[in-house]
Design an enzyme around this catalytic site. Structure first.
Site, PDB file in Angstrom:
ATOM      1  N   TYR A  89       0.897  -1.110  -0.152  1.00 26.60           N
ATOM      2  CA  TYR A  89      -0.139   0.038  -0.268  1.00 26.60           C
ATOM      3  C   TYR A  89       0.788   1.177  -0.033  1.00 26.60           C
ATOM      4  CZ  TYR A  89      -4.051  -3.087   0.576  1.00 26.60           C
ATOM      5  OH  TYR A  89      -4.919  -3.772   0.380  1.00 26.60           O
ATOM      6  N   GLU A 131      -7.196  -7.835   5.544  1.00 27.65           N
ATOM      7  CA  GLU A 131      -6.294  -8.991   4.660  1.00 27.65           C
ATOM      8  C   GLU A 131      -5.533  -9.612   5.832  1.00 27.65           C
ATOM      9  OE1 GLU A 131      -4.705  -6.492   1.796  1.00 27.65           O
ATOM     10  OE2 GLU A 131      -6.551  -6.061   0.925  1.00 27.65           O
TER      11      GLU A 131
END
Ligand SMILES: NC(=O)C1=CN([C@@H]2O[C@H](COP(=O)(O)OP(=O)(O)OC[C@H]3O[C@@H](n4cnc5c(N)ncnc54)[C@H](OP(=O)(O)O)[C@@H]3O)[C@@H](O)[C@H]2O)C=CC1
Length: 388
Positions: A89, A131
């Site tokens: 990310y 996640e």
């Protein structure tokens, strides 16, 4: 501030996505293997990213967070099936915001940039949290998803598909899955690169084994390898099962609607019902071009026959004008008002089923889709995104 700049970002989101992916792959070439190259080439991946960021921002500023949740769950599941980790990310953030600055220039003031950073951070934090939980439940370290399995059977199924049966290399049972979940398969290509694809998983012949059905996409990179380049005793790398669209085990009537290879979700659901002795009412609608092309044709009929309150409705588009005269795959069926619907197939098919059901008064919340094309969840699950 995000709301005020949605139109300008929205208007350029396609260009921003293109610049972003170019920057990302220049900086981290290995990420090319994580993204679907076919979708990169035809622009679907770029549109998916653009849609995701714009839709997330739009939903954030205009709708209740509950509208976002199912989509975020699907994205998190897809990311887990690709082995995405928290560090990715940060990499994406760097190149996404560089792309926004490159494309929009002065239109993005420092204050606007900060506001968009906050949107990104919210989205990324929520995904990382989900996640992490998915990896924990799968019993793997974050991103460490690949296990080697062996092909025990490989059979052609319908004119364009093959079913591949898999068991673990050490003979121990493969992890359990819920009906509707999928696994990723990681395939080495002749040029030395790798590609990952997702396929609905259903029980193999023996307990603890898995099976997937792959439709050969002409000119595709991975499906021809799995359909025609694989044999018994070959090894494959696969992920644990993931996927948030799971056929529920309640008592309400079910409508399972599939087209083409989307039938594997129906097969997984019916096998689950059969193994649990679930006698609930179920209508199975399946659309294919011809019987010759229909994967799992015999198995579908046998499974429906084996359940006490199940009906099968198969339509063939080659012979049955289910669209041209205004009829749809659901024409002539009486669907109980409290039915839960699970739909899997090409995006046009899923849209047609959804609009048909909604037009007949079914609550959109009871209609569930599994879509494998990137970004196709938007417009199926979420309100339309307005970015202009
Ligand atoms: N391999 C897997 O595990 C899974 C794959 N999928 C996805 O399922 C999709 C299935 O695709 P595929 O097998 O290629 O399907 P096809 O493109 O072969 O379509 C199957 C049938 O659906 C019909 N159809 C399409 N749109 C409509 C509509 N609007 N109304 C009525 N009928 C319609 C087609 O009609 P016509 O003859 O007119 O084209 C055809 O008869 C793929 O997108 C795949 O990614 C989904 C689940 C699992």
């Amino acid at each position: 501030m995000v709301e005020a700049t949605l139109p300008v970002v929205g208007a350029e989101i396609g260009t921003i996505s293109r610049v972003f992916y170019n920057r990302l792959f220049r900086a981290v070439p290995s990420l090319r293997d994580t993204f679907n190259r076919t979708n990169q080439a035809n622009g679907a991946q770029q549109r998916a990213l653009a849609d995701s960021v714009a839709a997330f921002a739009s939903l954030l500023v205009t709708h209740a967070p509950t509208d976002i949740d199912p989509i975020m769950e699907r994205i998190a599941a897809k990311h887990a099936s690709l082995g995405v980790q928290a560090a990715h990310y940060g990499i994406v953030r760097t190149h996404l915001f560089a792309a926004i600055a490159e494309v929009l220039g002065d239109a993005i003031t420092p204050q606007v940039a900060v506001a968009w950073h906050e949107v990104y951070t919210l989205m990324a934090n929520s995904l990382v949290e989900q996640e992490t939980e998915l990896y924990r439940r799968a019993g793997v370290a974050p991103g460490d998803i690949w296990r080697r399995v062996v092909v025990t059977e490989h059979e052609y199924d319908g004119a364009h598909a093959a079913t591949v049966h898999l068991r673990s290399v050490d003979g121990r049972p493969l992890p359990a899955f819920l009906p509707g979940q999928y696994i990723s398969v990681r395939v080495a290509l002749p040029d030395g690169s790798e590609q990952i694809r997702q396929y609905t998983v259903f029980p193999g012949r023996t307990s603890g084994e898995w099976a997937v059905t792959v439709k050969r996409v002409p000119g595709g990179l991975v499906s021809p390898v799995l359909c025609d380049g694989l044999g018994v005793d070959d090894h494959l790398l696969v992920s644990p099962p993931f996927g948030s669209v799971v056929v529920d085990r309640g008592s309400e009537p079910l409508l399972l609607a599939s087209a083409g290879v989307g039938v594997t979700m129906t097969i997984a659901a019916l096998r689950d019902m059969q193994s649990r002795g679930d006698g609930r009412s179920v209508d199975v609608v399946h659309v294919d071009r011809t019987p010759y092309e229909q994967p799992h044709r015999t198995e579908l009929a046998i499974l429906v026959d084996s359940l006490p309150d199940a009906r099968l409705h198969v339509r063939y588009t080659e012979y049955d004008e289910i669209r041209s005269d205004g009829r749809t795959p659901l024409s002539g069926l009486t669907i109980p008002g409290d039915a839960r619907t699970y739909v899997c197939g090409p995006i046009t098919f899923m849209r047609a089923i959804r609009s048909d059901l909604v037009a007949s008064g079914v609550s959109p919340g009871s209609i569930h889709f599994e879509a494998f094309a990137p970004g196709s969840w938007f417009g199926l699950e979420a309100p339309p995104v307005s970015v202009d």
